[in-house]
Design an enzyme around this catalytic site. Structure first.
Site, short mmCIF file in Angstrom:
data_model
loop_
_atom_site.label_atom_id
_atom_site.label_comp_id
_atom_site.label_asym_id
_atom_site.label_seq_id
_atom_site.Cartn_x
_atom_site.Cartn_y
_atom_site.Cartn_z
N SER A 64 3.07 2.32 5.41
CA SER A 64 2.06 3.34 5.04
C SER A 64 2.49 4.77 5.32
O SER A 64 1.78 5.69 4.91
CB SER A 64 0.75 3.06 5.77
OG SER A 64 0.14 1.92 5.22
N VAL A 261 2.60 -0.04 9.27
CA VAL A 261 2.65 -1.30 10.01
C VAL A 261 4.08 -1.80 10.26
O VAL A 261 4.28 -2.79 10.95
CB VAL A 261 1.83 -2.45 9.38
CG1 VAL A 261 0.34 -2.25 9.54
CG2 VAL A 261 2.21 -2.68 7.94
N1 LIG Z 1 -0.94 0.20 7.48
C1 LIG Z 1 0.04 -0.12 6.66
O1 LIG Z 1 1.20 0.24 6.84
C2 LIG Z 1 -0.36 -1.04 5.56
C3 LIG Z 1 0.63 -1.09 4.43
C4 LIG Z 1 0.83 -2.46 3.89
N2 LIG Z 1 1.82 -2.41 2.84
C5 LIG Z 1 -0.46 -3.05 3.37
O2 LIG Z 1 -0.82 -2.77 2.30
O3 LIG Z 1 -1.13 -3.78 4.05
#
Ligand SMILES: NC(=O)CC[C@H](N)C(=O)O
Length: 309
Positions: A64, A261
């Site tokens: 993200s 994440v």
């Molecule tokens: N908080 C994140 O980094 C979420 C991104 C992850 N690709 C998702 O869509 O769940």
């Protein structure tokens, strides 16, 4: 002010000895394999100098953190009309929450929660095939990091596609309100590839430098976004960059920041530095545990804050 390289060395040494590292993201199987013992930090200064410590040259899934850059890209292409499709308020909810979308008729609270970032991707896709949109996003990152070696990890993108029911739900729900214009599988394909970009701390801190320098890349001279837009992106990072942990991050670190994440965080000390930190173990709301602690220490020891002189 302390010697920056010495402070980074101290912070990396402290992180190496920390046993309480949080938990690596489990819901994307490819990310669950990452070794939680890693820690990297890098700081890019306004003259382009990059200082770093720990595993700062190891690539990780930026997830993200990418949403800051796709927001900048969408604003550059479409201007303030972006805000008719996505809001600018903290959600106070987890990053993948669906609850507010029904009450707010498919318009996500902000561009950094998943629903908002998916709507931003839909905007970037206007007039493009998914592959072209992915290409445009990679190019933007390469341009900002001044590094053509940046790539997408297809394994991560595929892993997320295979386990992407929640994001698919968000996208379909928004589409039912008319806030997604392209086919959902196309939009998600671009979104998952954007999240699967691999960068190291040195590259990421370099890519964020324009946000610390009035929207301009001081090394190449390119005006990436206007000064006002850079300030506003920083404002949204501060208020929304850590989901339902945004208040806590502002309280502890005192700088605009955006987490992912994969365990990465980009933080901006306006006029002073662009900082990237990475440690894969996450806290309860999905933000890097040691990464946040490291930024708290860095901001304190360097006296970097947006809340005082
Ligand atoms: N908080 C994140 O980094 C979420 C991104 C992850 N690709 C998702 O869509 O769940």
């Amino acid at each position: 002010m302390r010697d920056l390289q010495q402070v980074l060395n101290e912070i990396a040494a402290e992180a190496a000895g920390d046993e309480d590292r949080g938990v690596v993201a489990q819901y994307i199987p490819e990310l669950a394999k990452v070794d939680a013992k890693q820690f990297g930090i890098a700081v890019t200064l306004p003259d382009g100098t990059v200082l770093s410590a720990g595993d700062s040259a190891t690539g990780f899934s930026i997830q993200s953190v990418s949403k800051v850059f796709t927001l900048a890209l969408a604003l550059g292409k479409l201007g303030d009309s972006v805000w008719s499709r996505v809001g600018r308020e903290p959600s106070g909810n987890p990053f993948n929450s669906i609850v507010q979308l029904e009450q707010e008729k498919g318009r996500p609270r902000n561009p950094f929660i998943n629903a908002g970032a998916i709507a931003v991707v839909d905007l970037i896709m206007a007039g493009h095939q998914p592959k072209e949109a992915i290409g445009e996003i990679i190019q933007f990152f390469r341009h900002l990091a001044d590094d053509d070696s940046i790539l997408i990890d297809e394994h991560v993108a595929r892993s997320e596609t295979a386990h992407g029911d929640r994001n698919a739900s968000l996208a379909h729900f928004m589409r039912s309100f008319g806030n997604i214009h392209h086919p959902v599988d196309h939009v998600l394909g671009v979104y998952f590839h954007q999240c699967a970009l691999v960068m190291n701390c040195r590259q990421l801190s370099r890519a964020g430098l324009f946000l610390a320098s009035q929207g301009r890349d001081p090394v190449t001279g390119a005006q990436v976004v206007s000064e006002q837009r850079a300030r506003r992106i920083n404002a949204i990072m501060l208020t929304c960059g850590h989901y339902d942990g945004s208040g806590e991050f502002a309280f502890r670190v005192g700088l605009p920041g955006k987490s992912g994440v994969g365990g990465g965080i980009l933080a901006i000390a306006p006029g002073k530095a662009s900082i990237a930190v990475w440690s894969p173990g996450l806290d309860r709301v999905g933000n890097s545990k040691l990464g946040t602690a490291a930024l708290e220490q860095l901001a304190r020891r360097m006296d970097w804050t947006v809340f005082g002189a």
